[in-house]
Scaffold this motif. Structure first.
Motif, PDB file in Angstrom:
ATOM      1  N   SER A  50       0.844  -1.192   0.000  1.00 48.51           N
ATOM      2  CA  SER A  50       0.000   0.000   0.000  1.00 48.51           C
ATOM      3  C   SER A  50       0.879   1.242   0.000  1.00 48.51           C
ATOM      4  O   SER A  50       2.042   1.206   0.416  1.00 48.51           O
ATOM      5  CB  SER A  50      -0.950   0.008   1.193  1.00 48.51           C
ATOM      6  N   ILE A  51       0.283   2.346  -0.450  1.00 46.20           N
ATOM      7  CA  ILE A  51       1.018   3.607  -0.547  1.00 46.20           C
ATOM      8  C   ILE A  51       0.098   4.731  -0.102  1.00 46.20           C
ATOM      9  O   ILE A  51      -1.099   4.738  -0.409  1.00 46.20           O
ATOM     10  CB  ILE A  51       1.529   3.818  -1.990  1.00 46.20           C
ATOM     11  N   SER A  52       0.656   5.682   0.633  1.00 42.88           N
ATOM     12  CA  SER A  52      -0.141   6.788   1.138  1.00 42.88           C
ATOM     13  C   SER A  52      -0.418   7.808   0.043  1.00 42.88           C
ATOM     14  O   SER A  52       0.159   7.766  -1.042  1.00 42.88           O
ATOM     15  CB  SER A  52       0.599   7.463   2.303  1.00 42.88           C
ATOM     16  N   ARG A  53      -1.308   8.732   0.357  1.00 39.31           N
ATOM     17  CA  ARG A  53      -1.726   9.726  -0.628  1.00 39.31           C
ATOM     18  C   ARG A  53      -0.544  10.489  -1.203  1.00 39.31           C
ATOM     19  O   ARG A  53      -0.457  10.715  -2.404  1.00 39.31           O
ATOM     20  CB  ARG A  53      -2.718  10.701   0.018  1.00 39.31           C
ATOM     21  N   GLY A  54       0.370  10.870  -0.347  1.00 42.86           N
ATOM     22  CA  GLY A  54       1.527  11.619  -0.811  1.00 42.86           C
ATOM     23  C   GLY A  54       2.685  10.763  -1.264  1.00 42.86           C
ATOM     24  O   GLY A  54       3.693  11.274  -1.774  1.00 42.86           O
ATOM     25  N   GLY A  55       2.557   9.454  -1.070  1.00 40.07           N
ATOM     26  CA  GLY A  55       3.622   8.548  -1.487  1.00 40.07           C
ATOM     27  C   GLY A  55       4.739   8.380  -0.487  1.00 40.07           C
ATOM     28  O   GLY A  55       5.687   7.619  -0.719  1.00 40.07           O
ATOM     29  N   GLY A  56       4.643   9.065   0.641  1.00 41.52           N
ATOM     30  CA  GLY A  56       5.744   9.015   1.594  1.00 41.52           C
ATOM     31  C   GLY A  56       5.704   7.846   2.549  1.00 41.52           C
ATOM     32  O   GLY A  56       6.688   7.579   3.253  1.00 41.52           O
ATOM     33  N   SER A  57       4.596   7.149   2.607  1.00 45.93           N
ATOM     34  CA  SER A  57       4.465   5.997   3.496  1.00 45.93           C
ATOM     35  C   SER A  57       4.059   4.787   2.673  1.00 45.93           C
ATOM     36  O   SER A  57       3.007   4.783   2.036  1.00 45.93           O
ATOM     37  CB  SER A  57       3.423   6.278   4.567  1.00 45.93           C
ATOM     38  N   ILE A  58       4.912   3.785   2.688  1.00 48.64           N
ATOM     39  CA  ILE A  58       4.685   2.580   1.890  1.00 48.64           C
ATOM     40  C   ILE A  58       4.847   1.351   2.771  1.00 48.64           C
ATOM     41  O   ILE A  58       5.760   1.303   3.608  1.00 48.64           O
ATOM     42  CB  ILE A  58       5.676   2.523   0.709  1.00 48.64           C
ATOM     43  N   TYR A  59       3.972   0.400   2.577  1.00 50.20           N
ATOM     44  CA  TYR A  59       4.046  -0.867   3.299  1.00 50.20           C
ATOM     45  C   TYR A  59       4.099  -2.010   2.283  1.00 50.20           C
ATOM     46  O   TYR A  59       3.440  -1.960   1.233  1.00 50.20           O
ATOM     47  CB  TYR A  59       2.816  -1.075   4.188  1.00 50.20           C
ATOM     48  N   TYR A  60       4.860  -3.042   2.607  1.00 49.72           N
ATOM     49  CA  TYR A  60       4.907  -4.258   1.808  1.00 49.72           C
ATOM     50  C   TYR A  60       4.735  -5.476   2.697  1.00 49.72           C
ATOM     51  O   TYR A  60       5.185  -5.496   3.845  1.00 49.72           O
ATOM     52  CB  TYR A  60       6.258  -4.399   1.091  1.00 49.72           C
ATOM     53  N   ALA A  61       4.124  -6.505   2.137  1.00 45.92           N
ATOM     54  CA  ALA A  61       4.143  -7.801   2.803  1.00 45.92           C
ATOM     55  C   ALA A  61       5.570  -8.331   2.759  1.00 45.92           C
ATOM     56  O   ALA A  61       6.314  -8.084   1.803  1.00 45.92           O
ATOM     57  CB  ALA A  61       3.203  -8.764   2.080  1.00 45.92           C
ATOM     58  N   ASP A  62       5.942  -9.076   3.794  1.00 45.41           N
ATOM     59  CA  ASP A  62       7.303  -9.614   3.852  1.00 45.41           C
ATOM     60  C   ASP A  62       7.626 -10.474   2.630  1.00 45.41           C
ATOM     61  O   ASP A  62       8.766 -10.502   2.166  1.00 45.41           O
ATOM     62  CB  ASP A  62       7.481 -10.446   5.127  1.00 45.41           C
ATOM     63  N   SER A  63       6.620 -11.153   2.117  1.00 43.93           N
ATOM     64  CA  SER A  63       6.842 -12.085   1.010  1.00 43.93           C
ATOM     65  C   SER A  63       7.225 -11.397  -0.296  1.00 43.93           C
ATOM     66  O   SER A  63       7.730 -12.051  -1.213  1.00 43.93           O
ATOM     67  CB  SER A  63       5.593 -12.943   0.786  1.00 43.93           C
ATOM     68  N   VAL A  64       6.992 -10.079  -0.398  1.00 47.55           N
ATOM     69  CA  VAL A  64       7.280  -9.381  -1.654  1.00 47.55           C
ATOM     70  C   VAL A  64       8.339  -8.287  -1.502  1.00 47.55           C
ATOM     71  O   VAL A  64       8.746  -7.684  -2.494  1.00 47.55           O
ATOM     72  CB  VAL A  64       6.005  -8.776  -2.277  1.00 47.55           C
ATOM     73  N   LYS A  65       8.786  -8.042  -0.289  1.00 49.02           N
ATOM     74  CA  LYS A  65       9.795  -7.002  -0.054  1.00 49.02           C
ATOM     75  C   LYS A  65      11.046  -7.267  -0.872  1.00 49.02           C
ATOM     76  O   LYS A  65      11.535  -8.390  -0.922  1.00 49.02           O
ATOM     77  CB  LYS A  65      10.151  -6.942   1.424  1.00 49.02           C
ATOM     78  N   GLY A  66      11.539  -6.227  -1.512  1.00 53.32           N
ATOM     79  CA  GLY A  66      12.737  -6.346  -2.321  1.00 53.32           C
ATOM     80  C   GLY A  66      12.477  -6.795  -3.743  1.00 53.32           C
ATOM     81  O   GLY A  66      13.375  -6.730  -4.586  1.00 53.32           O
ATOM     82  N   ARG A  67      11.263  -7.245  -4.014  1.00 52.97           N
ATOM     83  CA  ARG A  67      10.926  -7.708  -5.369  1.00 52.97           C
ATOM     84  C   ARG A  67       9.839  -6.858  -6.016  1.00 52.97           C
ATOM     85  O   ARG A  67       9.851  -6.659  -7.235  1.00 52.97           O
ATOM     86  CB  ARG A  67      10.461  -9.166  -5.330  1.00 52.97           C
ATOM     87  N   PHE A  68       8.889  -6.390  -5.222  1.00 48.77           N
ATOM     88  CA  PHE A  68       7.774  -5.594  -5.730  1.00 48.77           C
ATOM     89  C   PHE A  68       7.963  -4.139  -5.323  1.00 48.77           C
ATOM     90  O   PHE A  68       8.474  -3.839  -4.244  1.00 48.77           O
ATOM     91  CB  PHE A  68       6.450  -6.085  -5.152  1.00 48.77           C
ATOM     92  N   THR A  69       7.492  -3.239  -6.198  1.00 47.09           N
ATOM     93  CA  THR A  69       7.541  -1.812  -5.906  1.00 47.09           C
ATOM     94  C   THR A  69       6.191  -1.191  -6.245  1.00 47.09           C
ATOM     95  O   THR A  69       5.711  -1.330  -7.377  1.00 47.09           O
ATOM     96  CB  THR A  69       8.638  -1.114  -6.715  1.00 47.09           C
ATOM     97  N   ILE A  70       5.615  -0.498  -5.277  1.00 45.40           N
ATOM     98  CA  ILE A  70       4.354   0.198  -5.501  1.00 45.40           C
ATOM     99  C   ILE A  70       4.647   1.675  -5.714  1.00 45.40           C
ATOM    100  O   ILE A  70       5.541   2.246  -5.092  1.00 45.40           O
ATOM    101  CB  ILE A  70       3.380  -0.016  -4.323  1.00 45.40           C
TER     102      ILE A  70
END
Length: 120
Positions: A50-70
């Motif tokens: 997920s990504i915040s309105r301004g783009g400054g806060s992003i969360y990833y599931a552990d299973s996709v960290k380092g591979r996926f970019t939102i």
């Protein structure tokens, strides 16, 4: 009216890449967090990113960290999910979601989903 429309799914070999897009109505796009979930048959829908309105806060599931970019383009009311180094276990229907609570892994609005299939 809340609208979320995904595109970009398809079939890819393991190790390959895909980019998903989600175009949203203004109302949905203005929610604090917008993001992606995925679901395989017989399992619960799971949070991906997920990504915040301004783009400054992003969360990833552990299973996709380092591979996926939102990322998001506010001018186009569109978010993207760049998926690299895909694995067979990434195979799922991917849903764009609005009004996401990344800590609870819930969302209020949903798209129709787009199938991603990774062949091993």
């Amino acid at each position: 009216q809340v609208q979320l429309e995904e595109s970009g799914g398809g079939l890819v070999q393991a190790g390959g890449s895909l980019r998903l897009s989600c175009t949203s109505s203004v109302r949905t796009f203005s929610t604090v967090y917008i993001g992606w979930f995925r679901q395989v048959p017989g399992k619960e829908r799971e949070f991906v990113a997920s990504i915040s309105r301004g783009g400054g806060s992003i969360y990833y599931a552990d299973s996709v960290k380092g591979r996926f970019t939102i990322s998001r383009d506010n001018a186009e009311n569109t978010i993207y999910l760049q998926m690299n180094s895909l694995k067979a276990e990434d195979t799922a229907v991917y849903y764009c979601a609005g009004d996401v609570n990344p800590k609870l892994s819930t969302a209020r609005y949903w798209g129709q989903g787009t199938q991603v299939t990774v062949s091993s």
